[in-house]
Design a protein around this motif. Structure first.
Motif: not given
Length: 246
Positions: A46-51, A88, A92
């Protein structure tokens, strides 16, 4: 790390419904099925920093899917820009691709993923692909099938064993100015760049068509995913001997 049992873990950048406001992830199952059929484990990112951290710790390969998202205006030839929606996804995806390129991990970009690879490698795009052709191929039609000429001596040629492929097409943008960081591994019959490679990396490829939609039709489509998954497996096995690489 990078393996689940003896299967390489492949991170797949999810797509979204940008035409409906981008409120939902919306990714074709074909991407996942193609990786699984080739012997890999496919996981959506997903489009998350943790990815980014997850992918660096757990993924042996990265695949970027098709998309319609806005790229920076400086990635286009002078006088042109993107008319796609803001997303967004861009930030990422860029971070993920840059990390995998820097660490020489296998990467396979499809459609938007090839364009991202090309622009991060110094190429430039046009938002009006048809203006660079004779108009004989409808590149923005999902039902289109057309020929591409494969460049001899490239990884694409070695994988498929063919000089000419029949592919599908669904894009309005295209890479039109190339850099010396990439090798063009295929052209469409009307002259558009259809595939690129980074010869300075173990497996970094991009194709403009959608091979995930062709794996039941052509052996060359399945061969691309098999080669990618094999490269990811080889990277993961080597990385196990060098824990600092993860």
């Amino acid at each position: 790390m990078g393996l689940l049992g003896d299967k390489p873990i492949i991170g797949i950048i999810l797509d979204e419904n940008t035409s409906q406001g981008g409120a939902s992830y919306d990714t074709g199952k074909g991407y996942f099925k193609a990786i699984e059929k080739a012997g890999g484990v496919a996981l959506g990112l997903p489009y998350a920093a943790d990815s980014l951290e997850f992918a660096r710790q757990h993924c042996a390969g990265l695949m970027s899917t098709g998309a319609r998202i806005k790229f920076p205006s400086e990635w286009y030839v002078p006088g042109q820009e993107s008319y796609a929606p803001q997303s967004d996804r861009f930030a990422i995806e860029r971070a993920l691709v840059e990390a995998f390129l820097a660490e020489d991990r296998p990467y396979f970009g499809i459609c938007n993923g090839m364009q991202m690879l090309g622009c991060l490698s110094g190429c430039r795009m046009s938002g009006d692909a048809k203006s660079y052709t004779d108009g004989s191929i409808a590149h923005d039609d999902r039902t289109t099938r057309h020929g591409v000429k494969v460049t001899g001596g490239t990884k694409l040629h070695a994988i498929t064993g063919l000089d000419h492929l029949q592919v599908n097409s669904f894009h309005r943008e295209a890479l039109v100015e190339m850099s010396d960081q990439v090798v063009i591994s295929a052209y469409s019959d009307d002259g558009l760049v259809e595939a690129i490679e980074r010869p300075d990396r173990r497996f970094v490829m991009g194709v403009q068509w959608h091979p995930e939609r062709l794996i039941e039709e052509t052996s060359d489509a399945a061969a691309l995913f098999q080669a990618f998954v094999t490269a990811a497996y080889d990277w993961a096995k080597a990385a196990r001997l060098q824990p600092s690489a993860l």
